[in-house]
Design a protein around this motif. Structure first.
Motif, mmCIF file in Angstrom:
data_model
loop_
_atom_site.group_PDB
_atom_site.id
_atom_site.type_symbol
_atom_site.label_atom_id
_atom_site.label_comp_id
_atom_site.label_asym_id
_atom_site.label_seq_id
_atom_site.Cartn_x
_atom_site.Cartn_y
_atom_site.Cartn_z
ATOM 1 N N ILE A 14 0.837 -1.208 0.000
ATOM 2 C CA ILE A 14 0.000 0.000 0.000
ATOM 3 C C ILE A 14 0.865 1.249 0.000
ATOM 4 O O ILE A 14 0.651 2.180 -0.783
ATOM 5 N N LEU A 15 1.858 1.281 0.863
ATOM 6 C CA LEU A 15 2.723 2.464 0.970
ATOM 7 C C LEU A 15 3.533 2.690 -0.304
ATOM 8 O O LEU A 15 3.700 3.830 -0.740
ATOM 9 N N TRP A 16 4.012 1.611 -0.928
ATOM 10 C CA TRP A 16 4.746 1.761 -2.191
ATOM 11 C C TRP A 16 3.828 2.307 -3.285
ATOM 12 O O TRP A 16 4.253 3.119 -4.109
ATOM 13 N N GLN A 50 11.847 8.379 4.192
ATOM 14 C CA GLN A 50 11.991 9.649 3.482
ATOM 15 C C GLN A 50 11.103 9.727 2.249
ATOM 16 O O GLN A 50 10.649 10.797 1.876
ATOM 17 N N VAL A 51 10.838 8.585 1.627
ATOM 18 C CA VAL A 51 10.032 8.574 0.410
ATOM 19 C C VAL A 51 8.639 9.141 0.658
ATOM 20 O O VAL A 51 8.091 9.849 -0.169
ATOM 21 N N ASN A 74 -0.049 12.860 12.853
ATOM 22 C CA ASN A 74 1.385 12.629 12.984
ATOM 23 C C ASN A 74 1.985 12.489 11.597
ATOM 24 O O ASN A 74 1.713 11.525 10.891
ATOM 25 N N ILE A 75 2.792 13.472 11.238
ATOM 26 C CA ILE A 75 3.434 13.499 9.927
ATOM 27 C C ILE A 75 4.927 13.695 10.150
ATOM 28 O O ILE A 75 5.343 14.718 10.707
ATOM 29 N N ALA A 76 5.724 12.722 9.732
ATOM 30 C CA ALA A 76 7.185 12.807 9.845
ATOM 31 C C ALA A 76 7.620 13.182 11.259
ATOM 32 O O ALA A 76 8.424 14.073 11.467
ATOM 33 N N ASN A 77 7.048 12.496 12.238
ATOM 34 C CA ASN A 77 7.384 12.698 13.654
ATOM 35 C C ASN A 77 7.042 14.082 14.184
ATOM 36 O O ASN A 77 7.587 14.519 15.186
#
Length: 107
Positions: A14-16, A50-51, A74-77
């Motif tokens: 899913i993430l890819w 990072q992607v 929560n986005i990128a910590n």
């Protein structure tokens, strides 16, 4: 909306798929449990955070159902509110596309 935890492989797939999409500025995973939230977070790190780090938001379902505009994303910590993101781009609504996964369905 993630009601049930999927296998690690399914989350990676899913993430890819989302990583390859240019159509989405932000994908929100609304997670029913902390275990689901942590599972998605682990797979984000595993595939190379990072992607997607600035394009995937994680939020607990109980907070989202109370008030989606003020639910902590929560986005990128870091933690953001949806209304803060929308206010940042007030004149460009087409640039902010929000998608969420449907539990048990195709994404």
């Amino acid at each position: 909306f993630e009601r049930q935890r999927k296998s690690p492989e399914r989350y990676r797939d899913i993430l890819w798929l989302y990583a390859g999409q240019e159509d989405f500025s932000l994908v929100i995973f609304v997670c029913e449990t902390d275990a689901i939230l942590e599972s998605v977070k682990r797979q984000l790190k595993r595939i190379g955070y990072q992607v997607l780090s600035n394009r995937v938001a994680l939020v607990r379902a109980n907070e989202w159902s109370r008030d989606p505009i003020r639910a902590p994303l929560n986005i990128a910590n870091e933690v953001f509110l949806l209304n803060e993101i929308c206010e940042k781009y007030p004149n460009e609504p087409d640039d902010l596309c929000v998608a969420s996964c449907v539990a048990g369905g195709d994404t």
